[in-house]
Write an enzyme that holds these catalytic residues in place. Structure first.
Site, mmCIF file in Angstrom:
data_model
loop_
_atom_site.group_PDB
_atom_site.id
_atom_site.type_symbol
_atom_site.label_atom_id
_atom_site.label_comp_id
_atom_site.label_asym_id
_atom_site.label_seq_id
_atom_site.Cartn_x
_atom_site.Cartn_y
_atom_site.Cartn_z
ATOM 1 C CE1 TYR A 1 85.161 73.801 -77.968
ATOM 2 C CE2 TYR A 1 85.979 71.765 -78.969
ATOM 3 C CZ TYR A 1 85.590 72.495 -77.849
ATOM 4 O OH TYR A 1 85.631 71.892 -76.603
ATOM 5 C CB SER A 2 81.616 77.338 -79.870
ATOM 6 O OG SER A 2 80.582 77.676 -78.973
#
Ligand SMILES: NC(=O)C1=CN([C@@H]2O[C@H](COP(=O)(O)OP(=O)(O)OC[C@H]3O[C@@H](n4cnc5c(N)ncnc54)[C@H](OP(=O)(O)O)[C@@H]3O)[C@@H](O)[C@H]2O)C=CC1
Ligand SMILES: Nc1nc2c(c(=O)[nH]1)N=C([C@H](O)[C@@H](O)CO)CN2
Length: 241
Positions: A153-154
């Site tokens: 996600y990051s």
């Protein structure tokens, strides 16, 4: 009064996206929102005249179909707001598929939509020099620091932050392109008290500000005539905590 142009927001039927949608409808804009999951707010939005388009950015051809619908039905756009996001963790999804899923939603969709709808934004910009046109990417505080529980996600949000720089150069001076990087703005219903206490303690200001923090940032960017390629951080001073 100058007719307000259409604004496209992805993921505009709940939480931050819904609050932004409602504020822009109230301001007189014509809203186009995407959603993935049917929900009660869609009927309410449609009754308000909001164009609601169902799409799942993980499905191939979904983005091209969305671009075709908007390009065929609208002659110009005031703004595109990339809000849609799936906050999945390595604990929830096998890493063999998670990175691909995260990049489809947070990178491929904004990338294809920006390129596919840039002509409509250019026309929207020339429609009213005082307004211009905008692309807004919702990234995340973790772009700066990484995340040990939401690695894919990051990484995908970091790629989205880089799209802000590239598209700011590509589309200037007609279209401004900026990021909004929140940390905690709004808990999810399933967040328990222990999680909430830990999350609040991560910032200097130690509050859950709610959706209006994002609404205000969007309104500022739309009103600005001199910010592009930049990020508005909405994180309560977490970087200093
Ligand atoms: N809430 C917060 O505190 C924080 C938010 N942010 C960022 O701000 C933005 C808004 O946050 P928030 O309101 O919590 O977001 P949500 O988690 O509520 O997600 C927003 C929307 O994204 C849509 N979406 C998810 N996956 C897909 C997909 N594959 N295809 C199409 N649409 C999809 C969902 O649609 P549907 O519901 O129809 O399935 C959902 O309504 C996001 O980009 C988020 O990453 C960043 C840090 C903190
Ligand atoms: N799509 C989403 N992204 C994020 C969410 C969310 O609810 N949906 N929430 C967060 C957290 O608030 C985090 O910033 C603090 O715990 C991050 N991204």
């Amino acid at each position: 009064m100058q007719e307000k142009l259409p604004i496209l927001i992805t993921g505009g039927t709940q939480r931050l996206g819904l609050a932004i949608t409602l504020s822009l409808v109230k301001a007189g804009y014509e809203l186009i929102v995407t959603y993935r999951t049917p929900k009660e707010s869609i009927d309410v939005l449609q009754k308000m005249g909001v164009k609601c388009i169902r799409t799942d950015f993980e499905k191939s051809s979904s983005v091209a179909e969305l671009v075709d619908i908007v390009a065929q039905e609208y002659g110009m756009l005031r703004a595109v707001i990339h809000n849609a996001s799936d906050w999945l963790a390595e604990d929830d999804v096998p890493c063999s598929e998670l990175m691909d899923r995260m990049f489809k939603v947070h990178v491929n969709a904004p990338y294809q939509i920006n390129i596919g709808l840039s002509d409509l934004l250019m026309k929207g910009s020339s429609n009213d020099e005082n307004q211009g046109a905008d692309i807004i990417h919702f990234t995340d505080y973790v772009v700066e620091k990484g995340s040990d529980k939401h690695i894919a996600y990051s990484a995908s949000k970091a790629a989205l932050a880089n799209l802000t720089l590239s598209f700011a150069k590509k589309l200037s001076p007609q279209v401004k392109v900026n990021s909004i990087a929140p940390s905690l703005l709004k808990f999810n219903d399933e967040d328990d008290e222990e999680y909430r206490a830990k999350a609040l303690a991560k910032s200097l200001l130690q509050i859950e500000p709610g959706e209006q923090e994002a609404v205000a940032a969007v309104e500022y960017i739309l009103s600005s005539r001199y910010m592009t390629g930049r990020t508005i951080a909405l994180d309560g001073g977490r970087h200093l905590a």
